[in-house]
Design a protein around this motif. Sequence first.
Motif, PDB file in Angstrom:
ATOM      1  N   VAL A   1     -51.560  10.676  -9.424  1.00  0.00           N
ATOM      2  CA  VAL A   1     -52.495  11.803  -9.077  1.00  0.00           C
ATOM      3  C   VAL A   1     -53.420  11.106  -8.164  1.00  0.00           C
ATOM      4  N   ARG A   2     -54.188  10.175  -8.556  1.00  0.00           N
ATOM      5  CA  ARG A   2     -55.165   9.415  -7.520  1.00  0.00           C
ATOM      6  C   ARG A   2     -54.449   9.050  -6.307  1.00  0.00           C
ATOM      7  N   PHE A   3     -53.236   8.489  -6.418  1.00  0.00           N
ATOM      8  CA  PHE A   3     -52.660   8.094  -5.228  1.00  0.00           C
ATOM      9  C   PHE A   3     -52.324   9.377  -4.253  1.00  0.00           C
ATOM     10  N   LEU A   4     -52.060  10.539  -4.791  1.00  0.00           N
ATOM     11  CA  LEU A   4     -51.706  11.647  -3.984  1.00  0.00           C
ATOM     12  C   LEU A   4     -52.921  12.702  -3.578  1.00  0.00           C
ATOM     13  N   ASN A   5     -53.865  12.282  -4.323  1.00  0.00           N
ATOM     14  CA  ASN A   5     -55.074  13.247  -4.082  1.00  0.00           C
ATOM     15  C   ASN A   5     -55.874  12.731  -3.148  1.00  0.00           C
ATOM     16  N   VAL A   6     -55.305  12.828  -1.919  1.00  0.00           N
ATOM     17  CA  VAL A   6     -55.782  11.984  -0.712  1.00  0.00           C
ATOM     18  C   VAL A   6     -57.389  12.315  -0.419  1.00  0.00           C
ATOM     19  N   THR A   7     -57.572  13.718  -0.209  1.00  0.00           N
ATOM     20  CA  THR A   7     -58.761  14.030   0.209  1.00  0.00           C
ATOM     21  C   THR A   7     -59.892  13.664  -0.702  1.00  0.00           C
ATOM     22  N   GLN A   8     -59.633  13.507  -2.077  1.00  0.00           N
ATOM     23  CA  GLN A   8     -60.587  13.184  -3.101  1.00  0.00           C
ATOM     24  C   GLN A   8     -60.900  11.533  -2.709  1.00  0.00           C
ATOM     25  N   GLU A   9     -59.710  10.957  -2.626  1.00  0.00           N
ATOM     26  CA  GLU A   9     -59.718   9.441  -2.399  1.00  0.00           C
ATOM     27  C   GLU A   9     -60.761   9.032  -1.204  1.00  0.00           C
ATOM     28  N   ILE A  10     -60.831   9.902  -0.041  1.00  0.00           N
ATOM     29  CA  ILE A  10     -61.355   9.329   1.042  1.00  0.00           C
ATOM     30  C   ILE A  10     -62.858  10.082   1.234  1.00  0.00           C
ATOM     31  N   ALA A  11     -63.038  10.949   0.131  1.00  0.00           N
ATOM     32  CA  ALA A  11     -64.368  11.653   0.144  1.00  0.00           C
ATOM     33  C   ALA A  11     -65.662  11.047   0.321  1.00  0.00           C
ATOM     34  N   GLY A  12     -65.542   9.927  -0.452  1.00  0.00           N
ATOM     35  CA  GLY A  12     -66.820   9.022  -0.234  1.00  0.00           C
ATOM     36  C   GLY A  12     -66.739   8.129   1.344  1.00  0.00           C
ATOM     37  N   LEU A  13     -65.486   8.066   1.825  1.00  0.00           N
ATOM     38  CA  LEU A  13     -65.788   7.178   3.110  1.00  0.00           C
ATOM     39  C   LEU A  13     -65.751   7.955   4.467  1.00  0.00           C
ATOM     40  N   ALA A  14     -65.261   9.136   4.339  1.00  0.00           N
ATOM     41  CA  ALA A  14     -64.930  10.174   5.590  1.00  0.00           C
ATOM     42  C   ALA A  14     -65.230  11.422   5.434  1.00  0.00           C
ATOM     43  N   ARG A  15     -66.379  12.007   5.670  1.00  0.00           N
ATOM     44  CA  ARG A  15     -66.558  13.499   5.448  1.00  0.00           C
ATOM     45  C   ARG A  15     -65.872  14.127   6.703  1.00  0.00           C
ATOM     46  N   VAL A  16     -66.379  13.552   8.061  1.00  0.00           N
ATOM     47  CA  VAL A  16     -65.506  14.282   9.152  1.00  0.00           C
ATOM     48  C   VAL A  16     -64.878  13.192  10.052  1.00  0.00           C
ATOM     49  N   GLY A  17     -64.364  13.326  11.149  1.00  0.00           N
ATOM     50  CA  GLY A  17     -63.732  12.558  12.240  1.00  0.00           C
ATOM     51  C   GLY A  17     -62.210  12.257  11.733  1.00  0.00           C
TER      52      GLY A  17
ATOM     53  N   ASP B   1     -48.693  14.092 -19.724  1.00  0.00           N
ATOM     54  CA  ASP B   1     -50.194  13.857 -19.113  1.00  0.00           C
ATOM     55  C   ASP B   1     -50.185  14.018 -17.575  1.00  0.00           C
ATOM     56  N   GLY B   2     -48.882  13.396 -16.918  1.00  0.00           N
ATOM     57  CA  GLY B   2     -49.044  13.580 -15.613  1.00  0.00           C
ATOM     58  C   GLY B   2     -48.713  14.875 -15.078  1.00  0.00           C
ATOM     59  N   ILE B   3     -47.964  15.501 -15.652  1.00  0.00           N
ATOM     60  CA  ILE B   3     -47.622  16.879 -15.177  1.00  0.00           C
ATOM     61  C   ILE B   3     -48.944  17.972 -15.463  1.00  0.00           C
ATOM     62  N   ALA B   4     -49.478  17.841 -16.481  1.00  0.00           N
ATOM     63  CA  ALA B   4     -50.827  18.382 -16.674  1.00  0.00           C
ATOM     64  C   ALA B   4     -52.026  18.136 -15.607  1.00  0.00           C
ATOM     65  N   GLU B   5     -52.075  16.675 -15.293  1.00  0.00           N
ATOM     66  CA  GLU B   5     -52.925  16.301 -14.331  1.00  0.00           C
ATOM     67  C   GLU B   5     -52.502  16.813 -12.773  1.00  0.00           C
ATOM     68  N   LEU B   6     -51.280  17.071 -12.671  1.00  0.00           N
ATOM     69  CA  LEU B   6     -50.900  17.423 -11.235  1.00  0.00           C
ATOM     70  C   LEU B   6     -51.300  18.730 -11.271  1.00  0.00           C
ATOM     71  N   ARG B   7     -51.035  19.338 -12.201  1.00  0.00           N
ATOM     72  CA  ARG B   7     -51.175  21.070 -12.201  1.00  0.00           C
ATOM     73  C   ARG B   7     -52.709  21.151 -12.038  1.00  0.00           C
ATOM     74  N   GLU B   8     -53.547  20.478 -12.758  1.00  0.00           N
ATOM     75  CA  GLU B   8     -54.925  20.674 -12.436  1.00  0.00           C
ATOM     76  C   GLU B   8     -55.279  20.629 -11.174  1.00  0.00           C
ATOM     77  N   THR B   9     -54.672  19.405 -10.472  1.00  0.00           N
ATOM     78  CA  THR B   9     -55.190  19.201  -9.037  1.00  0.00           C
ATOM     79  C   THR B   9     -54.320  19.933  -7.980  1.00  0.00           C
ATOM     80  N   LYS B  10     -53.682  20.888  -8.636  1.00  0.00           N
ATOM     81  CA  LYS B  10     -52.658  21.646  -7.523  1.00  0.00           C
ATOM     82  C   LYS B  10     -51.680  20.920  -6.548  1.00  0.00           C
TER      83      LYS B  10
END
Length: 338
Positions: free
Chosen positions: A164-180, A216-225
Amino acid sequence: MGTRDAQDTDWEGVRLHVVSGKGGTGKTTVAAALALALAAGGRKVLLVEVEGRQGIAQIFDLPPLPYEERKIAVAPDGGDVYALAIDPEAAMLDYLEMFYGMKRMGKALTRIGVVDFATTIAPGLRDVLVTGKTSEAVRRRDPRTGTRVYDAVVMDAPPTGRIVRFLNVTQEIAGLARVGPIRHHADLVRGVLTSPETAVHFVTLLEEMPVQETLDGIAELRETKLPVGGIFINMVRPAGLPDAALEAAFQGRFDTAELAAGLKAAGLAERTGDAGPLAEALTKEIAEHARRVELENQERETLASVGTPRYDLPLLPDGADLAGLYELAEALRAQGAA
Ligand SMILES: Nc1ncnc2c1ncn2[C@@H]1O[C@H](COP(=O)(O)OP(=O)(O)OP(=O)(O)O)[C@@H](O)[C@H]1O
Ligand SMILES: [Mg+2]
């Protein structure tokens, strides 16, 4: 699930198949078999590896793959499977070139450690580059005909604990890049990963731990849409005995005397009395087997409660060699997974 026409698949419209699951359950094997199954009948499929472990090369019995798409196998009835082992550093340079037109700069940056930064200090960026490379292959069109280059892309993805972390890209880079451009790129990738064109599948065994990780993985995916795909039950062993015999053995009512008589009748003992110890030993094994089958059935019920399609893949007696991969691909097609 169930047998159906070869044309009719459970994943019509899905073009990116992400294959996750507990470590060692057969992710690489199932991803490879799924790629073969999807390519069957003249289609073109890309099998992508993201962890730099050369698992695809190993499974297809090839020398290590370069960071380059190349044809590695021909599918049943003549489709093509291409493979790509993504090198995150090279993906970083691609990225710099694509968005900043700075390939040469990228090379200089390698030396001064920006790639190190991207791969170790900011692993989120590394993931975005890898999923970005994959999304690009999913979206790519032939410039002349305008049609998609690949009918489908299959990713041998990180295990359940990291998917989920791997696929949740927006979240992952949130601290790095807000724009651009990095943000824009991440949004583009997220668009592909969360679309109905993507399905995240899980490989499991009929054992407690991998089944729990799957839930667990499926539940987490569902939460993350993120789009949940199917469950691939790997290394399924045939039950071996009729249900009634299993049921009796499980309840300790297995008829050892009858087994001894049977052994004698089959010429496996001189006299009925001689067959006794053998029958006793076999009865113990049968009880053990019955307990295992019972546990497996419980795991099956747990998996069924999730409500996603499920597919059985047989335990290959000779291991997952090349012939075995084609056998698994056939099983996937017969059950409508591809
Ligand atoms: N259906 C099967 N029958 C027999 N052996 C299998 C089957 N599926 C996988 N294997 C074997 O199980 C082992 C693990 O498979 P594989 O490498 O595909 O798992 P993985 O989930 O990718 O592992 P890792 O987490 O290390 O990446 C391999 O030796 C493979 O050949
Ligand atoms: Mg693997």
